[in-house]
Design a protein around this motif. Structure first.
Motif, PDB file in Angstrom:
ATOM      1  N   TRP A 310       0.854  -1.195   0.000  1.00 32.04           N
ATOM      2  CA  TRP A 310       0.000   0.000   0.000  1.00 32.04           C
ATOM      3  C   TRP A 310       0.885   1.237   0.000  1.00 32.04           C
ATOM      4  O   TRP A 310       2.067   1.164   0.305  1.00 32.04           O
ATOM      5  N   VAL A 311       0.261   2.384  -0.267  1.00 31.30           N
ATOM      6  CA  VAL A 311       1.070   3.600  -0.381  1.00 31.30           C
ATOM      7  C   VAL A 311       1.762   3.953   0.936  1.00 31.30           C
ATOM      8  O   VAL A 311       2.873   4.488   0.940  1.00 31.30           O
ATOM      9  N   THR A 312       1.133   3.637   2.052  1.00 29.08           N
ATOM     10  CA  THR A 312       1.747   3.976   3.342  1.00 29.08           C
ATOM     11  C   THR A 312       3.121   3.318   3.463  1.00 29.08           C
ATOM     12  O   THR A 312       4.081   3.939   3.926  1.00 29.08           O
ATOM     13  N   VAL A 387      -3.170   6.526  10.492  1.00 24.15           N
ATOM     14  CA  VAL A 387      -3.439   6.730   9.067  1.00 24.15           C
ATOM     15  C   VAL A 387      -4.428   5.700   8.527  1.00 24.15           C
ATOM     16  O   VAL A 387      -4.531   4.608   9.044  1.00 24.15           O
ATOM     17  N   GLY A 388      -5.130   6.088   7.479  1.00 23.02           N
ATOM     18  CA  GLY A 388      -5.908   5.117   6.701  1.00 23.02           C
ATOM     19  C   GLY A 388      -7.400   5.301   6.787  1.00 23.02           C
ATOM     20  O   GLY A 388      -8.130   4.908   5.888  1.00 23.02           O
ATOM     21  N   GLU A 389      -7.897   5.877   7.858  1.00 21.73           N
ATOM     22  CA  GLU A 389      -9.334   6.045   8.049  1.00 21.73           C
ATOM     23  C   GLU A 389      -9.523   7.025   9.212  1.00 21.73           C
ATOM     24  O   GLU A 389      -8.586   7.272   9.967  1.00 21.73           O
ATOM     25  N   VAL A 411       0.034  12.121  15.774  1.00 24.08           N
ATOM     26  CA  VAL A 411      -0.226  12.786  14.500  1.00 24.08           C
ATOM     27  C   VAL A 411      -1.206  11.933  13.693  1.00 24.08           C
ATOM     28  O   VAL A 411      -0.882  10.821  13.288  1.00 24.08           O
ATOM     29  N   ASP A 412      -2.420  12.452  13.546  1.00 25.66           N
ATOM     30  CA  ASP A 412      -3.422  11.790  12.713  1.00 25.66           C
ATOM     31  C   ASP A 412      -3.213  12.355  11.312  1.00 25.66           C
ATOM     32  O   ASP A 412      -3.397  13.545  11.078  1.00 25.66           O
ATOM     33  N   THR A 413      -2.803  11.503  10.391  1.00 30.06           N
ATOM     34  CA  THR A 413      -2.380  11.984   9.072  1.00 30.06           C
ATOM     35  C   THR A 413      -3.403  11.617   8.017  1.00 30.06           C
ATOM     36  O   THR A 413      -3.618  10.444   7.736  1.00 30.06           O
ATOM     37  N   TRP A 414      -4.018  12.620   7.414  1.00 29.79           N
ATOM     38  CA  TRP A 414      -4.934  12.339   6.297  1.00 29.79           C
ATOM     39  C   TRP A 414      -4.148  12.449   5.000  1.00 29.79           C
ATOM     40  O   TRP A 414      -3.468  13.451   4.746  1.00 29.79           O
ATOM     41  N   TRP A 415      -4.273  11.440   4.186  1.00 26.38           N
ATOM     42  CA  TRP A 415      -3.712  11.473   2.828  1.00 26.38           C
ATOM     43  C   TRP A 415      -4.246  10.304   2.046  1.00 26.38           C
ATOM     44  O   TRP A 415      -5.132   9.601   2.521  1.00 26.38           O
ATOM     45  N   THR A 417      -3.393   7.436  -1.630  1.00 28.66           N
ATOM     46  CA  THR A 417      -2.455   6.928  -2.626  1.00 28.66           C
ATOM     47  C   THR A 417      -2.106   8.068  -3.594  1.00 28.66           C
ATOM     48  O   THR A 417      -0.949   8.253  -3.968  1.00 28.66           O
ATOM     49  N   GLU A 418      -3.112   8.832  -3.957  1.00 29.03           N
ATOM     50  CA  GLU A 418      -2.940   9.888  -4.952  1.00 29.03           C
ATOM     51  C   GLU A 418      -2.090  11.050  -4.451  1.00 29.03           C
ATOM     52  O   GLU A 418      -1.441  11.727  -5.248  1.00 29.03           O
ATOM     53  N   THR A 419      -2.130  11.310  -3.153  1.00 28.59           N
ATOM     54  CA  THR A 419      -1.425  12.504  -2.660  1.00 28.59           C
ATOM     55  C   THR A 419       0.053  12.218  -2.399  1.00 28.59           C
ATOM     56  O   THR A 419       0.838  13.143  -2.248  1.00 28.59           O
ATOM     57  N   GLY A 500     -12.405  13.105  -2.806  1.00 29.27           N
ATOM     58  CA  GLY A 500     -13.498  12.144  -2.631  1.00 29.27           C
ATOM     59  C   GLY A 500     -13.877  11.898  -1.182  1.00 29.27           C
ATOM     60  O   GLY A 500     -14.575  10.939  -0.881  1.00 29.27           O
ATOM     61  N   ASP A 501     -13.418  12.772  -0.277  1.00 28.78           N
ATOM     62  CA  ASP A 501     -13.785  12.653   1.131  1.00 28.78           C
ATOM     63  C   ASP A 501     -14.685  13.815   1.546  1.00 28.78           C
ATOM     64  O   ASP A 501     -14.545  14.928   1.038  1.00 28.78           O
ATOM     65  N   GLY A 502     -15.571  13.522   2.479  1.00 25.42           N
ATOM     66  CA  GLY A 502     -16.352  14.577   3.108  1.00 25.42           C
ATOM     67  C   GLY A 502     -15.616  15.037   4.359  1.00 25.42           C
ATOM     68  O   GLY A 502     -14.874  14.260   4.970  1.00 25.42           O
ATOM     69  N   TRP A 512     -12.069  17.863  10.196  1.00 27.30           N
ATOM     70  CA  TRP A 512     -12.443  16.534  10.696  1.00 27.30           C
ATOM     71  C   TRP A 512     -12.890  15.730   9.476  1.00 27.30           C
ATOM     72  O   TRP A 512     -13.900  16.057   8.849  1.00 27.30           O
ATOM     73  N   ILE A 513     -12.131  14.706   9.136  1.00 26.28           N
ATOM     74  CA  ILE A 513     -12.474  13.905   7.956  1.00 26.28           C
ATOM     75  C   ILE A 513     -13.622  12.958   8.317  1.00 26.28           C
ATOM     76  O   ILE A 513     -13.567  12.263   9.338  1.00 26.28           O
ATOM     77  N   LEU A 514     -14.644  12.954   7.456  1.00 26.28           N
ATOM     78  CA  LEU A 514     -15.824  12.148   7.777  1.00 26.28           C
ATOM     79  C   LEU A 514     -15.863  10.827   7.021  1.00 26.28           C
ATOM     80  O   LEU A 514     -16.601   9.932   7.392  1.00 26.28           O
ATOM     81  N   ILE A 521     -15.395   2.000  -0.261  1.00 28.55           N
ATOM     82  CA  ILE A 521     -15.528   1.576   1.133  1.00 28.55           C
ATOM     83  C   ILE A 521     -14.134   1.485   1.733  1.00 28.55           C
ATOM     84  O   ILE A 521     -13.173   1.164   1.041  1.00 28.55           O
ATOM     85  N   ASN A 522     -14.033   1.742   3.016  1.00 30.96           N
ATOM     86  CA  ASN A 522     -12.752   1.660   3.693  1.00 30.96           C
ATOM     87  C   ASN A 522     -12.831   0.548   4.739  1.00 30.96           C
ATOM     88  O   ASN A 522     -13.330   0.748   5.838  1.00 30.96           O
ATOM     89  N   VAL A 523     -12.357  -0.633   4.373  1.00 30.74           N
ATOM     90  CA  VAL A 523     -12.412  -1.783   5.274  1.00 30.74           C
ATOM     91  C   VAL A 523     -11.031  -1.969   5.886  1.00 30.74           C
ATOM     92  O   VAL A 523     -10.072  -2.244   5.167  1.00 30.74           O
TER      93      VAL A 523
HETATM   94  O1  PRX Z   1     -11.003   8.304   2.960  1.00 27.68           O
HETATM   95  C1  PRX Z   1      -9.687   8.686   3.252  1.00 27.68           C
HETATM   96  C2  PRX Z   1      -9.027   7.623   4.093  1.00 27.68           C
HETATM   97  O2  PRX Z   1      -8.364   6.754   3.193  1.00 27.68           O
HETATM   98  C3  PRX Z   1      -8.506   7.231   1.855  1.00 27.68           C
HETATM   99  C4  PRX Z   1      -7.258   6.981   1.084  1.00 27.68           C
HETATM  100  O3  PRX Z   1      -7.016   5.609   0.999  1.00 27.68           O
HETATM  101  P1  PRX Z   1      -5.683   5.080   0.362  1.00 27.68           P
HETATM  102  O4  PRX Z   1      -5.464   5.720  -0.948  1.00 27.68           O
HETATM  103  O5  PRX Z   1      -5.756   3.589   0.386  1.00 27.68           O
HETATM  104  O6  PRX Z   1      -4.538   5.562   1.310  1.00 27.68           O
HETATM  105  C5  PRX Z   1      -4.553   5.186   2.650  1.00 27.68           C
HETATM  106  C6  PRX Z   1      -3.289   5.626   3.341  1.00 27.68           C
HETATM  107  C7  PRX Z   1      -2.851   6.990   3.093  1.00 27.68           C
HETATM  108  C8  PRX Z   1      -8.837   8.684   2.008  1.00 27.68           C
HETATM  109  O7  PRX Z   1      -9.496   9.191   0.871  1.00 27.68           O
HETATM  110  N1  PRX Z   1      -8.061   8.179   5.048  1.00 27.68           N
HETATM  111  C9  PRX Z   1      -6.722   8.078   4.996  1.00 27.68           C
HETATM  112  N2  PRX Z   1      -6.169   8.656   6.083  1.00 27.68           N
HETATM  113  C10 PRX Z   1      -7.168   9.143   6.830  1.00 27.68           C
HETATM  114  C11 PRX Z   1      -8.370   8.847   6.165  1.00 27.68           C
HETATM  115  N3  PRX Z   1      -9.555   9.248   6.669  1.00 27.68           N
HETATM  116  C12 PRX Z   1      -9.549   9.927   7.816  1.00 27.68           C
HETATM  117  N4  PRX Z   1      -8.445  10.231   8.513  1.00 27.68           N
HETATM  118  C13 PRX Z   1      -7.229   9.849   8.076  1.00 27.68           C
HETATM  119  N5  PRX Z   1      -6.151  10.142   8.788  1.00 27.68           N
END
Ligand code: PRX
Length: 648
Positions: A310-312, A387-389, A411-415, A417-419, A500-502, A512-514, A521-523
């Motif tokens: 995975w990108v992480t 990370v991840g959700e 550190v809660d990191t939002w990102w 694969t694309e970023t 693509g996130d709310g 606050w990422i929703l 889906i994020n499983v």
């Molecule tokens: O919905 C967000 C969620 O994971 C998505 C990206 O998934 P992926 O490309 O597989 O990469 C995951 C690892 C970087 C996002 O669009 N997401 C990722 N990090 C967070 C998150 N949602 C909330 N908080 C986070 N820290």
């Protein structure tokens, strides 16, 4: 999502950086935010000085929406930056990778050793005919040959496309075909709770009638894997390694915009997207975030629990920490094997100072209870990442108390694969954290929350998460499908990236990422497209129609529920449920296995024949149903509700 939002909005706790952390932090001057937003190019140019360039770039960024070029005409090599330059600068004997195998074997690989192994692997690829720009698909377990393969590709300018070892033969095949790879690197088998994962057998099935000419096979499991080697196609890694020259290999000078890798991810259609990352910008982004978000210092030991599939893992096991000359911990197996304390044992054994993991794992640790953590000395830890959700505040607090012992910033990191690297996250020496919020965009990142018209929402409101300006490690396109790149990410607001996130913006401007706003889906932190699971379902001869949704799940975040209409004359049965679940596993992989399958005579549809997924989610989550007046046949809902109860 609405329950989640209610909980988040009640969250009032605030954790200021401690005086001691603040004093030692890499990023300790709050003016960095203003400086970077006033002059982002200057900020990124400064960050680019942390890499070694063979030839300087002529301009920092050229933005022709939606296409960006960064560090234009600069020349560099990612493997040189991650390995060779550290050896040159006196880090030959520093450990680059502490590798821990699931059965308990381990290796400490110094930068000097890594350089030799990367060069040998690069020569192996060359001997198999791989040239600059060629794609190499990599389907390996978490063994040292995995990062070595990535770096070997980078060293000679080949493009790697890693396919997570949990994907099925069919999924691997689809990705090989899309990338048009001529070489596949795999292993006989991987370990999962002591048992073999049949990677080579999957690979054999995957490569038939594809452009793959050579399969390089790492022997990990040994004889018990019981694999077959095909003459003239398959060759063992060790056997080929013994044949190639041991002379050091010069790194291929790459243009900053040459492709470093492809990584497939799920979208709203059934076909996965090959996300394209280039060399210069990606490496600058990865490297910067290690120093900023993770406050990385030379003596840190960075343990990222993600898989390199995975990108992480790409960014935070390989390219980020190694480009910074750091030491990473890489673990092959399951967190509960042989015991539920395996992660904590590893943290203690290697003196991990930074731990980066996913909320789904944290929720699992919570469920197991803190006694497994208490068996180990975790005093080396100084920073935690998530990370991840979205992380729910309870999991955040548990992480803070039991793993961070109240002392480590989170550190809660939002990102995505694309970023390419973290985008919204606190700078731990500067930003007070709130449990459940990824806080603020990083310096040089122009993320915001906007309404339907693309206007910023007032604090206290929600909307679409967007990124207004390009950033170095952004995806450049979708492999072979620029149209899809344009439509998916730039189709809604012109020149503005739509992840693509709310998201919700609070009164202090915190984000606050929703969760996803599309059909993704994020499983357990794995991104799965509902369309992928649906098309797997309907490829089964018993299935007429399927609708797949993600429902909230205590540990996994979301779980897959499939609503299925069977073909005429097919009877539903327990056996059929098991068979359909297995069918999805074979088509995609174990992570896409539906949690439950509900059979129904009809799916709820609007009068224009659109499946009402919101309604299905409401049913699956047991909520009171909303407006069903647009439904073509409202009686379908009652039937579904009773079916869902039956399946409980
Ligand atoms: O919905 C967000 C969620 O994971 C998505 C990206 O998934 P992926 O490309 O597989 O990469 C995951 C690892 C970087 C996002 O669009 N997401 C990722 N990090 C967070 C998150 N949602 C909330 N908080 C986070 N820290």
């Amino acid at each position: 999502m609405s329950n989640h939002l209610d909980t988040l909005l009640q969250e009032q706790r605030l954790f200021e950086p401690s005086q001691s952390f603040r004093q030692q932090a890499n990023f300790s001057d709050p003016s960095i935010y203003d400086r970077a937003s006033e002059n982002p190019e200057e900020y990124w140019a400064e960050q680019a000085t942390y890499l070694d360039w063979f030839e300087p770039y002529e301009s920092v960024c050229e933005w022709d929406p939606p296409h960006a070029k960064w560090f234009v005409n600069g020349k560099l090599n990612a493997a040189y930056n991650c390995v060779d330059r550290h050896v040159r600068k006196g880090k030959k004997n520093k450990v680059a990778i502490f590798w821990e195998g699931e059965p308990g074997d381990s290796r400490a690989i110094t930068y000097g050793m890594l350089q030799k192994e990367v060069d040998v692997a690069a020569r192996m690829l060359q001997s198999l005919g791989v040239k600059k720009g060629d794609r190499v698909t990599i389907y390996l377990p978490m063994i040292p040959e995995l990062p070595i393969s990535l770096l070997a590709c980078a060293k000679i300018g080949a493009v790697h496309s890693v396919v997570f070892g949990g994907f099925s033969a069919k999924a691997l095949r689809e990705r090989i075909l899309d990338a048009d790879s001529k070489v596949l690197i795999t292993a006989d088998a991987g370990y999962r709770r002591g048992k073999p994962i049949p990677l080579k057998a999957n690979a054999d099935e995957a490569v038939v009638d594809t452009p793959i000419e050579k399969v390089l096979v790492v022997e990990r499991f040994g004889k018990d894997a019981g694999i077959e080697m095909k003459e003239n196609r398959d060759i063992y890694w060790a056997e080929l390694a013994a044949k190639v020259s041991r002379e050091p290999l010069a790194a291929e000078p790459m243009d900053a915009e040459d492709i470093l890798y492809l990584l497939y991810t799920s979208g709203t259609t059934g076909k996965p997207k090959g996300i394209v990352h280039t060399t210069g910008g990606y490496l600058v982004g990865a490297n910067t975030s290690l120093r900023s978000v993770f406050d990385l210092k030379d003596d840190d030991v960075f343990f990222c629990t993600a898989d390199i599939g995975w990108v992480t893992g790409h960014t935070y096991i390989v390219y980020g920490p190694l480009s910074a000359g750091s030491t990473v911990v890489m673990y092959e197996g399951s967190p509960d094997y042989p015991g539920r304390d395996r992660f904590w044992d590893i943290c203690e054994k290697y003196g991990a100072t930074i731990l980066y993991t996913a909320p789904t794992s944290i929720r699992m640790f919570m469920k197991w209870g803190p006694e497994y953590v208490k068996q180990h000395d975790l005093s080396s830890l100084r920073l935690l990442g998530s990370v991840g959700e979205p992380i729910n505040p309870e999991a955040w607090m548990w992480y803070h108390e039991h793993i961070g012992q109240g002392r480590c910033p989170i550190v809660d990191t939002w990102w995505q694969t694309e970023t390419g690297c973290a985008m919204i996250a606190p700078l731990p020496g500067l930003v007070a954290t709130k449990p459940g919020s990824a806080t603020k965009p990083l310096p040089g990142i122009f993320a915001d929350v906007v309404d339907e018209e693309g206007q910023p929402v007032e604090p206290g409101n929600g909307g679409y998460l967007v990124i207004r300006k390009p950033w170095p490690s952004m995806l450049r396109t979708v492999w072979g499908d620029d149209e899809r790149f344009r439509n998916t990410y730039f189709g809604k607001f012109e020149g503005v990236y739509l992840p693509g996130d709310g998201a919700h913006k609070d009164k202090d401007g915190y984000i606050w990422i929703l969760g996803r706003i599309d059909d993704v889906i994020n499983v357990s932190g794995h991104r799965i497209g509902t369309a992928e699971v649906e098309s797997a379902m309907v490829s089964h001869p018993s299935v007429a129609e399927a609708a797949v949704i993600g429902r909230s799940h205590e540990i996994k975040g979301q779980a897959i529920t499939a609503f299925v209409t069977l073909r005429e004359g097919v009877e539903s049965s327990e056996d059929l449920v098991a068979e359909l679940k297995q069918h999805v596993v074979e088509k995609i992989g174990a992570m896409a296995r539906p949690e439950e399958i509900i059979f129904t005579a009809e799916l709820p549809k609007t009068r224009s024949a659109k499946i009402m997924r919101r309604l299905l989610r409401d049913i699956a989550e047991g909520r009171v149903l909303g407006d069903t007046t647009t439904l073509a046949d409202p009686s379908v809902v009652d039937e579904l509700k009773s079916r869902y109860k039956e399946s409980d």
